[in-house]
Design an enzyme around this catalytic site. Structure first.
Site, PDB file in Angstrom:
ATOM      1  N   TYR A  25      17.023 -30.715  -3.230  1.00  0.00           N
ATOM      2  CA  TYR A  25      17.957 -29.577  -4.102  1.00  0.00           C
ATOM      3  C   TYR A  25      17.266 -28.920  -4.883  1.00  0.00           C
ATOM      4  CZ  TYR A  25      21.109 -33.360  -2.246  1.00  0.00           C
ATOM      5  OH  TYR A  25      21.528 -34.335  -1.612  1.00  0.00           O
ATOM      6  N   TYR A 156      31.602 -35.143  -0.945  1.00  0.00           N
ATOM      7  CA  TYR A 156      30.314 -35.055  -0.441  1.00  0.00           C
ATOM      8  C   TYR A 156      30.004 -36.385   0.314  1.00  0.00           C
ATOM      9  CZ  TYR A 156      25.294 -35.655  -0.510  1.00  0.00           C
ATOM     10  OH  TYR A 156      24.112 -35.910  -0.259  1.00  0.00           O
ATOM     11  N   ASP A 250      34.663 -44.134   1.420  1.00  0.00           N
ATOM     12  CA  ASP A 250      33.315 -43.808   1.335  1.00  0.00           C
ATOM     13  C   ASP A 250      32.904 -44.241  -0.359  1.00  0.00           C
ATOM     14  OD1 ASP A 250      30.481 -43.308   0.704  1.00  0.00           O
ATOM     15  OD2 ASP A 250      30.637 -41.096   1.322  1.00  0.00           O
ATOM     16  N   LYS A 279      24.029 -46.730  -2.415  1.00  0.00           N
ATOM     17  CA  LYS A 279      23.643 -46.598  -3.614  1.00  0.00           C
ATOM     18  C   LYS A 279      23.112 -47.571  -4.382  1.00  0.00           C
ATOM     19  CE  LYS A 279      24.264 -41.738  -4.415  1.00  0.00           C
ATOM     20  NZ  LYS A 279      25.014 -41.121  -3.393  1.00  0.00           N
TER      21      LYS A 279
HETATM   22  C1  LIG Z   1      25.002 -40.422  -2.039  1.00  0.00           C
HETATM   23  C2  LIG Z   1      26.125 -40.540  -1.311  1.00  0.00           C
HETATM   24  C3  LIG Z   1      26.046 -40.499   0.144  1.00  0.00           C
HETATM   25  C4  LIG Z   1      24.793 -40.381   0.698  1.00  0.00           C
HETATM   26  O1  LIG Z   1      23.869 -41.611   0.568  1.00  0.00           O
HETATM   27  P1  LIG Z   1      22.254 -41.302   0.626  1.00  0.00           P
HETATM   28  O2  LIG Z   1      21.768 -42.710   0.513  1.00  0.00           O
HETATM   29  O3  LIG Z   1      22.034 -40.180  -0.411  1.00  0.00           O
HETATM   30  O4  LIG Z   1      22.071 -40.896   2.167  1.00  0.00           O
HETATM   31  C5  LIG Z   1      27.213 -40.849   0.945  1.00  0.00           C
HETATM   32  N1  LIG Z   1      28.230 -40.699   0.260  1.00  0.00           N
HETATM   33  C6  LIG Z   1      28.567 -40.680  -1.064  1.00  0.00           C
HETATM   34  C7  LIG Z   1      29.839 -40.690  -1.796  1.00  0.00           C
HETATM   35  C8  LIG Z   1      27.444 -40.594  -1.867  1.00  0.00           C
HETATM   36  O5  LIG Z   1      27.438 -40.352  -3.240  1.00  0.00           O
END
Ligand SMILES: *Cc1c(COP(=O)(O)O)cnc(C)c1O
Length: 445
Positions: A25, A156, A250, A279
């Site tokens: 980014y 996202y 998510d 994460k």
């Molecule tokens: C960071 C993130 C992702 C992607 O995870 P990566 O490990 O960077 O591929 C997917 N969904 C959400 C809500 C995120 O914050």
């Protein structure tokens, strides 16, 4: 003036030694040189030039127990000595088995299944494939027209192509790929009766095409900490149940305590069919993610037909070192008072940030769990803001129009107050002093 770029400082070395490294980014032609970190410890980033920064954002919100937690490091070292990696095709190992049985309990009900992968984006891809194939496996032909997804404005879900397709389509991050990506159905989050009715009829008209609805529960963190209510999540769930569409939570960013509960969906008392985590899963040590599906979602995959199996299997899925780190991280949630720490962080950030709503340049201030965010009326110059914070010995990296804190849960009060003070100072400078103060804490949304 602390927030001016100082082109002569070591931080802005014009002779880039980072040429080969393609940074994320980042417009590398115009960006400030990156901060060179040599080591981490607790909430501290130690730079090559000897400076120490207090980290306010815990490496994209992953460092729930702080950096280098000895229990996690030890678990990884032990695992590295016995078995750093083994494939999962036809093989299982204790760390993955143990982790899966623990993650399976993160959704309600018996018989949940856990698919391990290496990043949050892949966990989302897997969730999407599971959702589509769920409907295909349930049909007599083995095919389905239910291959579309509803996602939400400002969403996202990752940077791979399937995940990008459910991100906000007008989002500048993925706008370059418009036309190449699959077209999904982005919708406003139904925060009131009128929006729920519109959402309901939208889903009703397209239910034959819909595999699932995907949402980041309570906070869309990557969009710049956009909050929505538990009630909105219940509205979404109601519509999903009414029209028999799967619901994907998510929780890659919100999972593992960040919003004050282990998972954000629990605060809304909804029941997702599929959940993605990543994460914070390994406590900021190594990449790992998981897609968790309920028994109901898994059921049509359990078949005598080979074609009904899930065709996915990342090479490094369930990596033993990563699973060992995740198990150690989950142990810490059991042994240490993380939720008390998150409540304490929430209190300090409310005291420290909420009065900023009175500044004329501030749109809103939101604090939930260990996330505190101040949204400004205009996008800010992230490079200038970051270098100002670095000069003060702090690591804070705003997103677009939002300055936020998402520290490690283990941060001490003194460090957290420093971070809050710096955010206040930044916002007040940005408003050119036009904040009415002192003022009582604002009511929380
Ligand atoms: C960071 C993130 C992702 C992607 O995870 P990566 O490990 O960077 O591929 C997917 N969904 C959400 C809500 C995120 O914050």
């Amino acid at each position: 003036m602390p927030y001016r770029l100082d082109m002569n400082s070591a931080f802005h070395n014009p002779h880039s030694a980072f040429e080969s490294l393609w940074r994320p980014y980042c417009q590398m032609k115009t960006a400030s040189p990156p901060v060179e970190v040599e080591s981490t410890d607790g909430v501290i980033l130690r730079l090559k030039d000897g400076r120490k920064l207090i980290d306010g954002i815990s490496s994209w919100w992953t460092a729930c127990h702080g950096y280098n937690h000895p229990k996690i490091v030890e678990a990884m070292i032990e695992q590295a000595k016995t078995m750093p990696h083994v494939m999962m095709g036809g093989i299982v190992h204790d760390q993955a088995v143990r982790l899966a049985s623990r993650l399976a309990k993160c959704l309600e009900g018996e018989g949940n299944r856990v698919f391990l992968s290496d990043s949050g984006s892949v966990a989302v891809e897997v969730a999407m494939k599971i959702a589509m194939q769920h409907w295909a496996n349930r049909s007599s032909t083995g095919r389905t027209a239910r291959n579309k997804f509803i996602s939400f404005q400002n969403a996202y879900h990752g940077d791979t192509t399937g995940a990008m397709s459910v991100c906000d389509p007008d989002d500048s991050m993925h706008a370059n790929f418009k036309g190449f990506l699959l077209e999904q159905f982005p919708q406003p989050i139904p925060e009131n009766d009128e929006l729920e009715a519109a959402f309901d009829s939208f889903v009703d008209q397209r239910k034959d095409q819909l595999a699932a609805v995907i949402i980041e529960p309570l906070v869309q963190m990557a969009a710049g900490m956009r909050f929505h209510s538990s009630a909105a999540l219940r509205r979404i769930e109601r519509v999903c149940r009414k029209h028999d569409v799967l619901l994907i939570a998510d929780e890659v960013a919100t999972g593992f305590g960040r919003t004050g509960s282990m998972f954000a969906y629990q605060q809304a008392d909804i029941h997702p069919d599929i959940m993605c985590v990543g994460k914070g899963l390994t406590g900021c040590s190594v990449g790992l993610a998981a897609t968790i599906a309920t028994a109901k979602v898994y059921e049509p995959f359990h078949s005598d037909r080979w074609e009904a199996a899930l065709m996915h299997g990342p090479t490094f899925m369930g990596n033993p070192i990563a699973c060992a780190a995740a198990n150690a991280s989950l142990d810490l949630f059991e042994s240490d008072p993380r939720f008390e720490q998150v409540s304490a962080i929430e209190r300090v950030m409310r005291d420290g940030l909420e009065s900023l709503v009175d500044c004329e340049n501030v749109v809103e201030v939101n604090v939930l769990g260990a996330v505190g965010a101040v949204r400004l009326k205009a996008d800010l110059d992230v490079g200038v803001a970051v270098s100002g914070f670095v000069e003060e010995g702090l690591w804070i990296r705003p997103i677009r129009d939002t300055v936020y804190l998402a520290p490690a849960f283990t941060i001490g009060e003194e460090d957290l107050v420093k971070l809050c003070d710096a955010v206040c100072q930044y916002v007040k400078l940005d408003s050119r002093g036009e904040c009415s103060s002192p003022s009582p804490p604002a009511p929380t949304p």
